[in-house]
Design an enzyme around this catalytic site. Structure first.
Site, PDB file in Angstrom:
ATOM      1  N   THR A   1       0.900  -1.151   0.000  1.00 51.85           N
ATOM      2  CA  THR A   1       0.000   0.000   0.000  1.00 51.85           C
ATOM      3  C   THR A   1       0.938   1.199   0.000  1.00 51.85           C
ATOM      4  OG1 THR A   1      -0.070   0.081   2.420  1.00 51.85           O
ATOM      5  CG2 THR A   1      -1.824  -1.157   1.349  1.00 51.85           C
ATOM      6  N   HIS A   2       0.539   2.258  -0.664  1.00 51.51           N
ATOM      7  CA  HIS A   2       1.410   3.446  -0.815  1.00 51.51           C
ATOM      8  C   HIS A   2       2.763   3.065  -1.428  1.00 51.51           C
ATOM      9  CE1 HIS A   2      -1.421   5.375   2.022  1.00 51.51           C
ATOM     10  NE2 HIS A   2      -1.362   4.205   2.640  1.00 51.51           N
TER      11      HIS A   2
ATOM     12  N   SER B   1      17.099  -0.402 -26.810  1.00 48.96           N
ATOM     13  CA  SER B   1      17.405   1.015 -26.989  1.00 48.96           C
ATOM     14  C   SER B   1      18.347   1.143 -28.177  1.00 48.96           C
ATOM     15  CB  SER B   1      18.071   1.550 -25.728  1.00 48.96           C
ATOM     16  OG  SER B   1      18.882   2.655 -26.031  1.00 48.96           O
TER      17      SER B   1
ATOM     18  N   LYS C   1      19.838  -2.271 -22.619  1.00 52.27           N
ATOM     19  CA  LYS C   1      18.454  -1.995 -22.233  1.00 52.27           C
ATOM     20  C   LYS C   1      17.443  -2.919 -22.863  1.00 52.27           C
ATOM     21  CE  LYS C   1      16.821   1.397 -20.599  1.00 52.27           C
ATOM     22  NZ  LYS C   1      16.364   2.758 -20.791  1.00 52.27           N
TER      23      LYS C   1
ATOM     24  N   GLU D   1       4.223   0.394 -21.467  1.00 53.27           N
ATOM     25  CA  GLU D   1       4.187   1.864 -21.499  1.00 53.27           C
ATOM     26  C   GLU D   1       3.131   2.332 -22.503  1.00 53.27           C
ATOM     27  OE1 GLU D   1       8.273   3.013 -22.164  1.00 53.27           O
ATOM     28  OE2 GLU D   1       8.893   1.817 -20.440  1.00 53.27           O
TER      29      GLU D   1
ATOM     30  N   LYS E   1     -18.600   9.378 -34.150  1.00 51.31           N
ATOM     31  CA  LYS E   1     -18.060   8.146 -34.734  1.00 51.31           C
ATOM     32  C   LYS E   1     -16.564   7.947 -34.507  1.00 51.31           C
ATOM     33  CE  LYS E   1     -21.646   8.437 -37.945  1.00 51.31           C
ATOM     34  NZ  LYS E   1     -21.985   9.596 -37.119  1.00 51.31           N
TER      35      LYS E   1
END
Ligand code: ARG
Length: 465
Positions: free
Chosen positions: A159-160, A281, A287, A294, A329
């Site tokens: 939590t938090h 990357s 990476k 995302e 639409k």
């Protein structure tokens, strides 16, 4: 009068329309995707006209045959959009005329594009929402299957974003399955509300030739009929509702994406996305980025934007049809496409992702059992408010000594309260903590298995939950 193609509404217009206005007014480039709904609606309408003797059976057959040809052209991607084809209704009627001749002019008797477009949209969304529902159920199935397989994996519950209590990884996965299950129920309810017939309402005031609307509803598979012609042509609540529930489902996806982005960072290392859903990357060779997640998080904003944009267009319109409604639409299409793609990508991510149970477990710490320490005393008859305080004192004692909570000796605990006994050492088990939460909805194994069973039953038989 300007030369060029005849407009549906051209009769009283003598001046030429600014070509920019023509382009501004046109919706064919996006509403063409409702071509099938438009043709099917017109076929049913031809039948209803013949049933009332407004056209002959022979004319009806000519119209239906022509409309099937129009539909085939769209399907084969050879339908040629011509200048003056303002929208899908205009384009199809123009083409029908070229195929069947002047009888095409009888098709629109008593009908307006106002009840026509509302019908097309409901037919389109009914079908699209059913496909989305299938993707949603697939996602729930993938999530539940994973939860079942990995039921013994433990993870910190937060939590938090602070470590709170140990939970099963499955319990976390299932929390999303339940959100999506509510989304699926909402979608089912929406489909019911979409599934009513506006056709036969004319431009706004109803049908002058007493068209059989029961028959039309039956032909088009609508479960009900809209009982007020003004309401029928101006209502787009079903679009608003679809945009809201799309936004809400995307919000659920986005929150899961955020959890997984955090868990896939090196600092956490709980999960690793399959290569199929990651990218590298262009600069940093080490990476591996969670782009899929995302994008899912980002696209939730896009769908919410469609909803808020449409609501702004919708809110100030006087009754009944106004051209503002043509703005319904693109948001509907875009939300449907984005949601549909996002659901499938989320299923892909969830079914292929690797997890690292030992990393998840290593993130558990004894202080997460401070509540269990308090509960230990509760079981010995001490009031909870008091136990909370005593457990807090134990946490502080461990902190002051620079040791972990479970490293305190039974004597240390006894010094804090007389109810502590030697068996206090038994609470230092994450499994015990998790399995103590036996009430429905908790983390114990039977409680989690119960959730799995309920969701599986709902998926298999549509059992009410
Ligand atoms: N293209 C229009 C729309 O999407 C069709 C309805 C036009 N009706 C009218 N009265 N101009 O809303």
């Amino acid at each position: 009068m300007s030369e060029g193609p005849k407009k549906l509404w051209g009769g009283r217009f003598t001046g030429a329309v600014d070509p920019l206005m023509d382009a501004f007014n046109a919706s064919i480039h996006f509403d063409k995707r409702m071509y099938a709904a438009d043709c099917i609606g017109s076929m049913a309408y031809s039948k209803a006209l013949a049933k009332n003797g407004i056209i002959t059976e022979q004319e009806r057959d000519q119209l239906i045959e022509g409309l099937s040809k129009v539909m085939e052209e769209w399907q084969a991607n050879v339908f040629e959009i011509k200048p003056g084809d303002e929208d899908i209704h205009t384009a199809n009627e123009r083409r029908l005329g070229e195929i069947v001749g002047s009888v095409a002019g009888k098709l629109h008797t008593g009908r307006s594009r106002n009840d026509q477009v509302a019908t097309d949209m409901r037919l389109w969304l009914r079908e699209e929402a059913s496909k989305i529902l299938a993707h949603l159920k697939e996602l729930i199935a993938v999530t539940v299957a994973r939860a079942e397989k990995e039921i013994d994996v433990l993870i910190p519950g937060y939590t938090h974003l602070q470590r709170a209590q140990p939970i099963r990884w499955s319990h976390l996965l299932l929390s999303y399955a339940w959100l999506w299950q509510s989304d699926a129920q909402r979608l089912e309810q929406l489909i019911d509300r979409v599934n009513v017939l506006p056709l036969g309402s004319g431009a706004l005031a109803g049908h002058a030739f007493n068209i059989d609307r029961e028959f039309l509803a039956q032909e088009l598979g609508f479960k009900g009929i809209i009982n007020n012609s003004l309401y029928a042509v101006s209502d787009r609540d079903f679009v608003a509702e679809f945009l809201f529930l799309s936004s809400l489902t995307m919000t659920h996806i986005s929150r899961l994406a955020e959890d997984l982005i955090i868990y896939s960072s090196s600092e956490f290392g709980f999960v690793k996305l399959a290569d199929a859903y990651s990218t590298g990357s262009s600069l940093m060779p080490q990476k591996k980025n969670p782009d899929s997640l995302e994008l899912l998080r980002g696209k939730s904003g896009r769908v919410f934007g469609s909803m808020s944009g449409f609501m702004m267009s919708y809110k100030g319109i006087p009754s009944t049809y106004n051209k503002d409604l043509q703005e319904d639409k693109e948001p509907m299409f875009d939300a449907a496409d984005t949601l549909s793609g996002s659901l499938q990508i989320t299923s892909g991510v969830l079914s292929t992702m690797n997890i690292f149970p030992e990393k998840m477990r290593a993130a558990l710490s004894a202080d997460m059992l401070a509540t269990d320490l308090a509960e230990y005393l509760v079981r010995k008859g001490v009031p909870f408010r008091e136990t909370h305080h005593i457990s807090g004192a134990a946490v502080k004692m461990a902190e002051d000594r620079g040791v972990s909570l479970h490293e305190l000796k039974p004597e240390d605990f006894k010094s804090l309260h007389a109810s502590f006994e030697d068996d206090v050492s038994k609470i230092w088990s994450y499994e015990t903590s998790i399995d103590n939460r036996t009430a429905i909805g908790g983390t114990s194994k039977p409680a989690v298995l119960d959730q799995i069973q309920k969701l599986q039953g709902w998926l298999a038989e549509g059992k009410r939950l």
